[in-house]
Design an enzyme around this catalytic site. Structure first.
Site, PDB file in Angstrom:
ATOM      1  CB  CYS A  48      81.961 -21.583  38.309  1.00  0.00           C
ATOM      2  SG  CYS A  48      82.800 -19.976  38.328  1.00  0.00           S
ATOM      3  CG  ASP A  55      78.910 -23.244  41.412  1.00  0.00           C
ATOM      4  OD1 ASP A  55      79.844 -23.337  42.220  1.00  0.00           O
ATOM      5  OD2 ASP A  55      78.891 -22.427  40.477  1.00  0.00           O
ATOM      6  CB  VAL A  70      55.466 -25.482  36.117  1.00  0.00           C
ATOM      7  CG1 VAL A  70      55.777 -25.684  37.594  1.00  0.00           C
ATOM      8  CG2 VAL A  70      56.566 -26.059  35.254  1.00  0.00           C
ATOM      9  CD  GLU A  90      75.118 -13.963  42.853  1.00  0.00           C
ATOM     10  OE1 GLU A  90      75.780 -13.678  43.864  1.00  0.00           O
ATOM     11  OE2 GLU A  90      75.612 -14.590  41.894  1.00  0.00           O
TER      12      GLU A  90
END
Length: 157
Positions: A48, A55, A70, A90
């Site tokens: 965070c 998180d 990739v 986000e």
């Protein structure tokens, strides 16, 4: 084809800071057809940016390759570099999408995070991209508009 330096290398160091430069690509040998490549990353962690608390999330990265793909070990090391990176949920999924989009220039890509609850709230950000001027731009719009038509029940986390 670009040289892969991480695959098979037992001396790889894991960065403790966000590092998109570790990502490596190889040539798509099946450019004659569209197909999905999906990575399930059930142990993603970041911090965070306000509290510094960890998180945890399960990430899903799916894409339709064009010329480049990739390499999975480099992706693992790249995702690990978020471990000490402070970013909102986000931001994480959007940063990952933008880094992979710039690296591979895929026809289509989507990234979804299913973050574990903290403070009683879980956050599931989703973003996608379809190459402009192709059918994949329309598919990206469609998939975005139809996200969460059937939302999860609380008991299935």
């Amino acid at each position: 084809m670009e040289k892969l330096t991480l695959l098979g290398n037992k001396q790889v160091s894991y960065s403790s800071e966000y590092d998109p430069t570790v990502l490596e690509v190889f040539d798509n040998k099946h450019r004659n057809r569209d197909y999905f490549v999906k990575f399930n990353c059930p142990e993603f962690t970041s911090l965070c940016p306000v509290t510094g608390q960890p998180d945890f999330a399960a990430l899903t990265i799916a894409y339709v390759p064009d010329i480049k793909m990739v390499e999975s070990k480099s992706l693992k090391i790249y995702l690990f570099s978020f471990r000490n990176h402070g970013a909102f949920h986000e931001d994480c999924v959007n940063i990952i999408l933008e880094d992979l989009k710039a690296l591979m220039e895929p026809k289509y890509i989507e990234v979804q995070g299913k973050f574990l609850p903290r403070g009683g709230i879980s956050i599931d950000p989703y973003c996608n991209y379809g190459k402009a001027g192709t059918k994949w731009a329309g598919i990206a719009r469609y998939r975005m508009m139809n996200r969460d038509l059937y939302p999860e029940k609380i008991d299935n986390r």
